[in-house]
Design a protein around this motif. Sequence first.
Motif, PDB file in Angstrom:
ATOM      1  N   PHE A  17       0.832  -1.204   0.000  1.00  0.00           N
ATOM      2  CA  PHE A  17       0.000   0.000   0.000  1.00  0.00           C
ATOM      3  C   PHE A  17       0.871   1.261   0.000  1.00  0.00           C
ATOM      4  CE2 PHE A  17      -2.786   3.190   2.177  1.00  0.00           C
ATOM      5  CZ  PHE A  17      -3.661   3.347   1.109  1.00  0.00           C
ATOM      6  N   LYS A  18       1.970   1.216   0.739  1.00  0.00           N
ATOM      7  CA  LYS A  18       2.880   2.367   0.767  1.00  0.00           C
ATOM      8  C   LYS A  18       3.429   2.641  -0.643  1.00  0.00           C
ATOM      9  CE  LYS A  18       6.950   4.218   3.096  1.00  0.00           C
ATOM     10  NZ  LYS A  18       8.021   3.999   4.094  1.00  0.00           N
ATOM     11  N   HIS A  19       3.848   1.598  -1.317  1.00  0.00           N
ATOM     12  CA  HIS A  19       4.359   1.724  -2.689  1.00  0.00           C
ATOM     13  C   HIS A  19       3.280   2.347  -3.584  1.00  0.00           C
ATOM     14  CE1 HIS A  19       5.917  -0.505  -6.531  1.00  0.00           C
ATOM     15  NE2 HIS A  19       6.297   0.761  -6.515  1.00  0.00           N
ATOM     16  N   PHE A  20       2.065   1.842  -3.459  1.00  0.00           N
ATOM     17  CA  PHE A  20       0.922   2.314  -4.244  1.00  0.00           C
ATOM     18  C   PHE A  20       0.657   3.800  -3.991  1.00  0.00           C
ATOM     19  CE2 PHE A  20      -3.650   3.042  -4.734  1.00  0.00           C
ATOM     20  CZ  PHE A  20      -3.927   2.465  -5.974  1.00  0.00           C
ATOM     21  N   VAL A  21       0.633   4.183  -2.706  1.00  0.00           N
ATOM     22  CA  VAL A  21       0.360   5.581  -2.329  1.00  0.00           C
ATOM     23  C   VAL A  21       1.449   6.509  -2.856  1.00  0.00           C
ATOM     24  CG1 VAL A  21       0.291   7.191  -0.366  1.00  0.00           C
ATOM     25  CG2 VAL A  21      -1.063   5.084  -0.313  1.00  0.00           C
ATOM     26  N   LEU A  22       2.708   6.139  -2.662  1.00  0.00           N
ATOM     27  CA  LEU A  22       3.811   7.001  -3.098  1.00  0.00           C
ATOM     28  C   LEU A  22       3.803   7.162  -4.623  1.00  0.00           C
ATOM     29  CD1 LEU A  22       6.673   5.815  -0.718  1.00  0.00           C
ATOM     30  CD2 LEU A  22       5.431   7.984  -0.618  1.00  0.00           C
ATOM     31  N   PHE A  23       3.480   6.088  -5.328  1.00  0.00           N
ATOM     32  CA  PHE A  23       3.445   6.161  -6.793  1.00  0.00           C
ATOM     33  C   PHE A  23       2.304   7.058  -7.266  1.00  0.00           C
ATOM     34  CE2 PHE A  23       2.332   4.869 -11.082  1.00  0.00           C
ATOM     35  CZ  PHE A  23       3.579   4.827 -11.692  1.00  0.00           C
ATOM     36  N   THR A  24       1.105   6.817  -6.737  1.00  0.00           N
ATOM     37  CA  THR A  24      -0.051   7.600  -7.205  1.00  0.00           C
ATOM     38  C   THR A  24       0.102   9.068  -6.812  1.00  0.00           C
ATOM     39  OG1 THR A  24      -1.317   6.908  -5.249  1.00  0.00           O
ATOM     40  CG2 THR A  24      -1.685   5.672  -7.283  1.00  0.00           C
ATOM     41  N   TRP A  25       0.739   9.332  -5.679  1.00  0.00           N
ATOM     42  CA  TRP A  25       0.960  10.713  -5.229  1.00  0.00           C
ATOM     43  C   TRP A  25       1.990  11.406  -6.120  1.00  0.00           C
ATOM     44  CZ3 TRP A  25      -2.086  13.053  -1.739  1.00  0.00           C
ATOM     45  CH2 TRP A  25      -1.705  14.300  -1.261  1.00  0.00           C
ATOM     46  N   GLU A  26       3.055  10.685  -6.439  1.00  0.00           N
ATOM     47  CA  GLU A  26       4.136  11.234  -7.273  1.00  0.00           C
ATOM     48  C   GLU A  26       3.609  11.784  -8.598  1.00  0.00           C
ATOM     49  OE1 GLU A  26       8.322  11.702  -8.629  1.00  0.00           O
ATOM     50  OE2 GLU A  26       7.450  11.477  -6.643  1.00  0.00           O
ATOM     51  N   PHE A  27       2.622  11.071  -9.168  1.00  0.00           N
ATOM     52  CA  PHE A  27       2.135  11.463 -10.494  1.00  0.00           C
ATOM     53  C   PHE A  27       0.710  12.030 -10.457  1.00  0.00           C
ATOM     54  CE2 PHE A  27       5.400   8.198 -11.110  1.00  0.00           C
ATOM     55  CZ  PHE A  27       6.291   8.930 -11.898  1.00  0.00           C
ATOM     56  N   GLY A  28       0.198  12.318  -9.251  1.00  0.00           N
ATOM     57  CA  GLY A  28      -1.133  12.928  -9.124  1.00  0.00           C
ATOM     58  C   GLY A  28      -2.237  12.096  -9.746  1.00  0.00           C
ATOM     59  N   LEU A  29      -2.245  10.796  -9.443  1.00  0.00           N
ATOM     60  CA  LEU A  29      -3.151   9.883 -10.151  1.00  0.00           C
ATOM     61  C   LEU A  29      -4.484   9.638  -9.443  1.00  0.00           C
ATOM     62  CD1 LEU A  29      -0.409   7.326 -11.230  1.00  0.00           C
ATOM     63  CD2 LEU A  29      -1.489   9.065 -12.665  1.00  0.00           C
ATOM     64  N   ILE A  30      -4.572   9.975  -8.159  1.00  0.00           N
ATOM     65  CA  ILE A  30      -5.832   9.770  -7.434  1.00  0.00           C
ATOM     66  C   ILE A  30      -6.204  11.070  -6.723  1.00  0.00           C
ATOM     67  CG2 ILE A  30      -7.046   8.465  -5.627  1.00  0.00           C
ATOM     68  CD1 ILE A  30      -5.318   6.101  -6.167  1.00  0.00           C
ATOM     69  N   GLU A  31      -7.447  11.502  -6.910  1.00  0.00           N
ATOM     70  CA  GLU A  31      -7.918  12.730  -6.246  1.00  0.00           C
ATOM     71  C   GLU A  31      -7.877  12.550  -4.737  1.00  0.00           C
ATOM     72  OE1 GLU A  31      -9.170  15.505  -7.869  1.00  0.00           O
ATOM     73  OE2 GLU A  31      -8.623  14.590  -9.775  1.00  0.00           O
ATOM     74  N   LYS A  32      -7.554  13.644  -4.057  1.00  0.00           N
ATOM     75  CA  LYS A  32      -7.441  13.587  -2.599  1.00  0.00           C
ATOM     76  C   LYS A  32      -8.738  13.087  -1.944  1.00  0.00           C
ATOM     77  CE  LYS A  32      -5.638  16.449   1.138  1.00  0.00           C
ATOM     78  NZ  LYS A  32      -5.173  17.785   1.544  1.00  0.00           N
ATOM     79  N   ALA A  33      -9.882  13.528  -2.481  1.00  0.00           N
ATOM     80  CA  ALA A  33     -11.175  13.128  -1.901  1.00  0.00           C
ATOM     81  C   ALA A  33     -11.354  11.612  -1.935  1.00  0.00           C
ATOM     82  CB  ALA A  33     -12.318  13.800  -2.650  1.00  0.00           C
ATOM     83  N   GLU A  34     -10.831  10.967  -2.977  1.00  0.00           N
ATOM     84  CA  GLU A  34     -10.952   9.505  -3.104  1.00  0.00           C
ATOM     85  C   GLU A  34     -10.179   8.777  -1.996  1.00  0.00           C
ATOM     86  OE1 GLU A  34     -12.282   7.050  -5.087  1.00  0.00           O
ATOM     87  OE2 GLU A  34     -13.545   8.491  -6.143  1.00  0.00           O
ATOM     88  N   LEU A  35      -9.134   9.429  -1.481  1.00  0.00           N
ATOM     89  CA  LEU A  35      -8.274   8.792  -0.474  1.00  0.00           C
ATOM     90  C   LEU A  35      -8.859   8.874   0.935  1.00  0.00           C
ATOM     91  CD1 LEU A  35      -4.863  10.283  -1.714  1.00  0.00           C
ATOM     92  CD2 LEU A  35      -5.685   7.964  -2.116  1.00  0.00           C
ATOM     93  N   ALA A  36      -9.987   9.579   1.072  1.00  0.00           N
ATOM     94  CA  ALA A  36     -10.553   9.861   2.404  1.00  0.00           C
ATOM     95  C   ALA A  36     -10.703   8.642   3.322  1.00  0.00           C
ATOM     96  CB  ALA A  36     -11.881  10.590   2.252  1.00  0.00           C
ATOM     97  N   PRO A  37     -11.157   7.477   2.824  1.00  0.00           N
ATOM     98  CA  PRO A  37     -11.349   6.351   3.748  1.00  0.00           C
ATOM     99  C   PRO A  37     -10.059   5.900   4.456  1.00  0.00           C
ATOM    100  CG  PRO A  37     -12.408   5.902   1.644  1.00  0.00           C
ATOM    101  CD  PRO A  37     -11.621   7.150   1.467  1.00  0.00           C
ATOM    102  N   LEU A  38      -8.915   6.174   3.843  1.00  0.00           N
ATOM    103  CA  LEU A  38      -7.637   5.757   4.447  1.00  0.00           C
ATOM    104  C   LEU A  38      -6.712   6.950   4.631  1.00  0.00           C
ATOM    105  CD1 LEU A  38      -6.829   2.459   2.442  1.00  0.00           C
ATOM    106  CD2 LEU A  38      -7.887   2.667   4.700  1.00  0.00           C
ATOM    107  N   TYR A  39      -7.322   8.151   4.766  1.00  0.00           N
ATOM    108  CA  TYR A  39      -6.460   9.325   4.703  1.00  0.00           C
ATOM    109  C   TYR A  39      -5.416   9.391   5.821  1.00  0.00           C
ATOM    110  CZ  TYR A  39      -4.607  13.494   2.829  1.00  0.00           C
ATOM    111  OH  TYR A  39      -3.717  14.367   2.249  1.00  0.00           O
TER     112      TYR A  39
END
Length: 206
Positions: A175-197
Amino acid sequence: NQRTFRPKKSSPSGSKGLQLKKHIDATLGSGNLREAVRLPPGEDLNEWLAVNTVDFFNQVNILYGTLTEFCTSSTCPTMSAGPKYEYRWADGITIKKPIEVSAPKYVDFLMDWIETQLDDESIFPQKLGVPFPLNFLDVVKTILKRLFRVYAHIYHSHFQKIVSLKEEAHLNTCFKHFVLFTWEFGLIEKAELAPLYEIVESILQC
């Protein structure tokens, strides 16, 4: 229901995809995930997104595959991530209006849908030099947004089971790898991350 546990997808067969896959494996092995997610110098962004998307599909597939006997239509009648977040399924083609389905059904629909995208050479070209479609970034964003929902469901509904299976370190690293990758390239909107923010924030700060 083992259908959700699928055979591993391999990277695009052009030597380019394989080189990038080797780069990912080598940098991941170094333990520095922030370094591992960065676009290697001189590489094509779409190629990098493609190889990593296949990787994330495989990771989620394997993680969820260990839970299929515990995530059933009776234990998880809706695809949710805690009481405030429920996900409905639509693929825009056969199911245009989002429908409420159980968590295993949602994951089944999702994995089928992602596999169809990955196998479509007009979206994920296999041959070197074949251009990616103009909407490729949007396709990747949708795939990763939906894979995030599987993580959110696992953390909210099955974390105790993950702990009892002694898989939490593996889950957290994936999950850490996934988060860092999607954050690096702006691939998931912040609102979508709310359940695990809270988890996301702690990953981004460390």
